[in-house]
Write a protein that holds these residues in place. Structure first.
Motif, mmCIF file in Angstrom:
data_model
loop_
_atom_site.group_PDB
_atom_site.id
_atom_site.type_symbol
_atom_site.label_atom_id
_atom_site.label_comp_id
_atom_site.label_asym_id
_atom_site.label_seq_id
_atom_site.Cartn_x
_atom_site.Cartn_y
_atom_site.Cartn_z
ATOM 1 N N GLY A 1 65.847 74.443 20.479
ATOM 2 C CA GLY A 1 64.957 73.625 21.312
ATOM 3 C C GLY A 1 64.681 74.140 22.675
ATOM 4 N N VAL A 2 63.723 73.953 23.294
ATOM 5 C CA VAL A 2 63.082 74.577 24.463
ATOM 6 C C VAL A 2 62.903 73.095 25.462
ATOM 7 C CG1 VAL A 2 61.592 75.634 25.827
ATOM 8 C CG2 VAL A 2 62.323 76.770 23.985
ATOM 9 N N LEU A 3 63.588 72.988 26.637
ATOM 10 C CA LEU A 3 63.166 71.787 27.180
ATOM 11 C C LEU A 3 62.896 72.070 28.668
ATOM 12 C CD1 LEU A 3 65.544 70.964 25.178
ATOM 13 C CD2 LEU A 3 66.250 69.306 26.738
ATOM 14 N N VAL A 4 61.592 71.494 29.125
ATOM 15 C CA VAL A 4 60.870 72.259 30.053
ATOM 16 C C VAL A 4 60.065 70.960 30.900
ATOM 17 C CG1 VAL A 4 58.828 72.919 28.814
ATOM 18 C CG2 VAL A 4 59.347 73.978 30.871
ATOM 19 N N GLN A 5 59.837 71.154 32.147
ATOM 20 C CA GLN A 5 58.788 70.218 32.704
ATOM 21 C C GLN A 5 57.548 70.812 32.537
ATOM 22 O OE1 GLN A 5 62.247 70.471 33.835
ATOM 23 N NE2 GLN A 5 62.139 68.168 33.499
ATOM 24 N N ALA A 6 56.479 70.217 32.618
ATOM 25 C CA ALA A 6 55.290 70.571 32.756
ATOM 26 C C ALA A 6 54.892 70.974 34.124
ATOM 27 C CB ALA A 6 54.300 69.670 32.073
ATOM 28 N N SER A 7 54.969 69.764 35.038
ATOM 29 C CA SER A 7 55.191 69.803 36.364
ATOM 30 C C SER A 7 56.251 69.669 36.906
ATOM 31 C CB SER A 7 53.952 68.949 37.047
ATOM 32 O OG SER A 7 54.172 68.293 38.086
ATOM 33 N N GLU A 8 57.022 70.554 37.639
ATOM 34 C CA GLU A 8 58.446 70.350 38.092
ATOM 35 C C GLU A 8 58.178 69.609 39.401
ATOM 36 O OE1 GLU A 8 61.361 69.517 39.165
ATOM 37 O OE2 GLU A 8 62.314 70.808 37.537
ATOM 38 N N THR A 9 58.009 68.179 39.601
ATOM 39 C CA THR A 9 57.601 67.684 40.845
ATOM 40 C C THR A 9 58.661 68.039 41.991
ATOM 41 O OG1 THR A 9 57.490 65.871 38.969
ATOM 42 C CG2 THR A 9 57.272 65.269 41.639
ATOM 43 N N SER A 10 59.809 68.560 41.820
ATOM 44 C CA SER A 10 60.621 68.588 43.096
ATOM 45 C C SER A 10 60.145 69.980 43.836
ATOM 46 C CB SER A 10 62.073 68.859 42.670
ATOM 47 O OG SER A 10 62.381 69.802 41.644
ATOM 48 N N THR A 11 59.709 71.023 43.116
ATOM 49 C CA THR A 11 59.261 72.041 43.816
ATOM 50 C C THR A 11 57.763 72.321 43.853
ATOM 51 O OG1 THR A 11 59.124 73.650 41.640
ATOM 52 C CG2 THR A 11 61.357 73.099 42.861
ATOM 53 N N THR A 12 56.952 71.410 43.143
ATOM 54 C CA THR A 12 55.422 71.177 43.094
ATOM 55 C C THR A 12 55.029 72.495 42.419
ATOM 56 O OG1 THR A 12 54.999 72.240 45.240
ATOM 57 C CG2 THR A 12 55.512 69.749 45.366
ATOM 58 N N ALA A 13 55.861 72.914 41.567
ATOM 59 C CA ALA A 13 55.157 74.019 40.550
ATOM 60 C C ALA A 13 54.756 73.687 39.102
ATOM 61 C CB ALA A 13 56.134 75.319 40.625
ATOM 62 N N VAL A 14 53.955 74.387 38.430
ATOM 63 C CA VAL A 14 53.870 74.102 37.101
ATOM 64 C C VAL A 14 54.447 75.139 36.169
ATOM 65 C CG1 VAL A 14 51.920 72.538 37.224
ATOM 66 C CG2 VAL A 14 51.605 74.846 36.894
ATOM 67 N N HIS A 15 54.917 74.740 35.019
ATOM 68 C CA HIS A 15 55.393 75.858 34.133
ATOM 69 C C HIS A 15 54.248 75.858 32.926
ATOM 70 C CE1 HIS A 15 59.150 76.067 35.803
ATOM 71 N NE2 HIS A 15 59.628 75.105 35.651
ATOM 72 N N PRO A 16 54.186 77.067 32.302
ATOM 73 C CA PRO A 16 52.977 77.309 31.472
ATOM 74 C C PRO A 16 53.351 76.870 30.004
ATOM 75 C CG PRO A 16 54.471 79.388 31.602
ATOM 76 C CD PRO A 16 55.225 78.305 32.525
ATOM 77 N N VAL A 17 52.942 75.487 29.810
ATOM 78 C CA VAL A 17 53.503 74.700 28.662
ATOM 79 C C VAL A 17 52.906 75.234 27.393
ATOM 80 C CG1 VAL A 17 53.487 72.653 27.341
ATOM 81 C CG2 VAL A 17 54.384 72.999 29.723
ATOM 82 N N LYS A 18 51.360 75.603 27.577
ATOM 83 C CA LYS A 18 50.431 76.299 26.618
ATOM 84 C C LYS A 18 51.092 77.417 25.855
ATOM 85 C CE LYS A 18 45.766 77.312 25.379
ATOM 86 N NZ LYS A 18 44.359 77.694 25.886
#
Ligand SMILES: *Cc1c(COP(=O)(O)O)cnc(C)c1O
Length: 382
Positions: free
Chosen positions: A131-148
């Motif tokens: 499994g890979v667990l990730v945030q789409a938008s990491e609200t605490s740092t205001t950055a997005v991860h490349p989910v696509k």
């Protein structure tokens, strides 16, 4: 009287239509009357999640749905990759460890998005990862991860992609089915324009297959039981009746606006906020991969960010969020998701300018506001 403005990345403002819907007298939940409301909400959620799968409604804050993903998809001893780029990534690690999972952590510098190459390398190095667990938008740092791009790696392998989309779903395009996300999660108090108290999760077809073989103890958050009840237009336990009645109205508002326009509005609000920061000579926390939901801005080094946020809140009526951990006192986070329009950003920027001036920073009043206005004026109708 001081008029208060909630300009944080959750909870977010709730429109009067939604508040009034929730204020109706409580009806019983094991009735055809409630089931009709529930069925409407069920349909609306699928549109927002962009999925053919069921979207389950849990009476919990967003973390409840995160926990349900861990306990329904993984067994103790399963190895998972957690993308940890902030407080919410850290929550995936804590949750996973609580239930006996073996965590491989990919640490991402705060304010940055994860690099897909690094995820690919981690998957190669640890072939047991399921499994890979990730945030789409990491609200605490205001950055997005490349989910696509991450989904492109996981969907061809026997690896579940679990996405905390709590400040992404209903903010920007995260099409669950098209990208091949296995679990997508959001909460009521962010883009859905609702009070806190509901959490939502949808699973892919292959994730539902996996659930059958997972033995991790669970009771309240038993998703298979929840899905059985959903098929009968009800929930396993007493639902948050007033919230679900409000949810139906919120989803109706979102349908009226349409997903395309919702995404465009959030993109514009974010662009205007960033332009204002640049015009004021302030640095962004996540310049390379900024979230369309929230903008993090460094306060000038001579200014105490904690005191600034307190002054804005207690004396000016403007509630921003500050920073956490090593960013505490160093940043402000301006939320622009959910029931938010151009003049909310204009208000936020004007207040920030005034507060900075009060704290001794040389600010040319109106400079940030003008930069935001330049973005918004282009979107006004002829
Ligand atoms: C708000 C939020 C959560 C959920 O927090 P709760 O307090 O449990 O609702 C989780 N992840 C992200 C990215 C969030 O923004």
């Amino acid at each position: 009287m001081i008029k208060n403005y909630l300009i944080a990345p959750g909870p977010t403002p709730v429109p009067a239509r939604v508040l009034l819907a929730s204020a109706q007298p409580i009806i019983h939940h094991r009735t055809p009357q409630f089931s009709r409301i529930f069925a409407d909400a069920k349909t609306g959620l699928k549109e927002i999640f962009q999925t053919q799968q069921d979207v389950l409604m849990l009476a919990a804050s967003g973390t409840g749905a995160m926990e349900s993903a861990v306990t329904n998809l993984f067994n103790p001893g399963d190895q998972v990759l957690v993308v940890n780029g902030g407080k919410f990534g850290e929550r995936w690690t804590k949750l996973s460890k609580t239930f006996g999972l073996e965590v491989v952590e990919l640490k991402v510098e705060w304010g940055c998005g994860a690099r897909v190459e690094d995820i690919g390398k981690a998957l190669e190095a640890h072939p047991r990862i399921v499994g890979v667990l990730v945030q789409a938008s990491e609200t605490s740092t205001t950055a997005v991860h490349p989910v696509k791009e991450i989904a492109a790696l996981t969907r061809s392998r026997d690896i579940m992609l679990v996405v905390d989309g709590i400040t992404a779903v209903g903010v920007y395009d995260v099409p669950m089915d098209r990208w091949g996300i296995d679990a997508l999660i959001t909460g009521s108090q962010k883009a859905l324009m609702m009070p806190p108290g509901l959490a939502f999760i949808a699973l892919s077809a292959r994730a539902w297959e996996r659930v059958k073989n997972v033995k991790t103890p669970r009771f309240y958050f038993d998703l298979a039981r929840e899905r059985d009840n959903l098929s009968k237009d009800t929930t396993a336990w007493t639902p948050a009746i007033a919230l679900i009645t409000g949810l139906r109205e919120a989803l109706l508002m979102m349908r009226e606006e349409g997903l395309e326009r919702i995404f465009a509005r959030h993109a514009r609000l974010a662009a205007a906020t960033r332009a204002a920061a640049a015009a004021l000579g302030l640095r962004l926390v996540a310049p390379e991969a900024p979230s369309p939901a929230v903008t993090g801005i460094y306060v000038p080094p001579a200014v105490d960010g904690k005191k600034l946020v307190g002054y804005l809140r207690d004396r000016m009526g403007i509630t921003f969020a500050g920073g956490q951990d090593h960013l505490a006192g160093k940043i402000v986070r301006i939320g622009h998701l959910g029931y938010v329009g151009a003049y909310d950003v204009v208000t936020a920027v004007a207040a920030l300018e005034m507060a900075l001036r009060k704290f001794g920073h040389a600010v040319e009043l109106g400079r940030g506001v003008a930069a935001a206005e330049e973005i918004f004026i282009d979107a006004l109708p002829e």
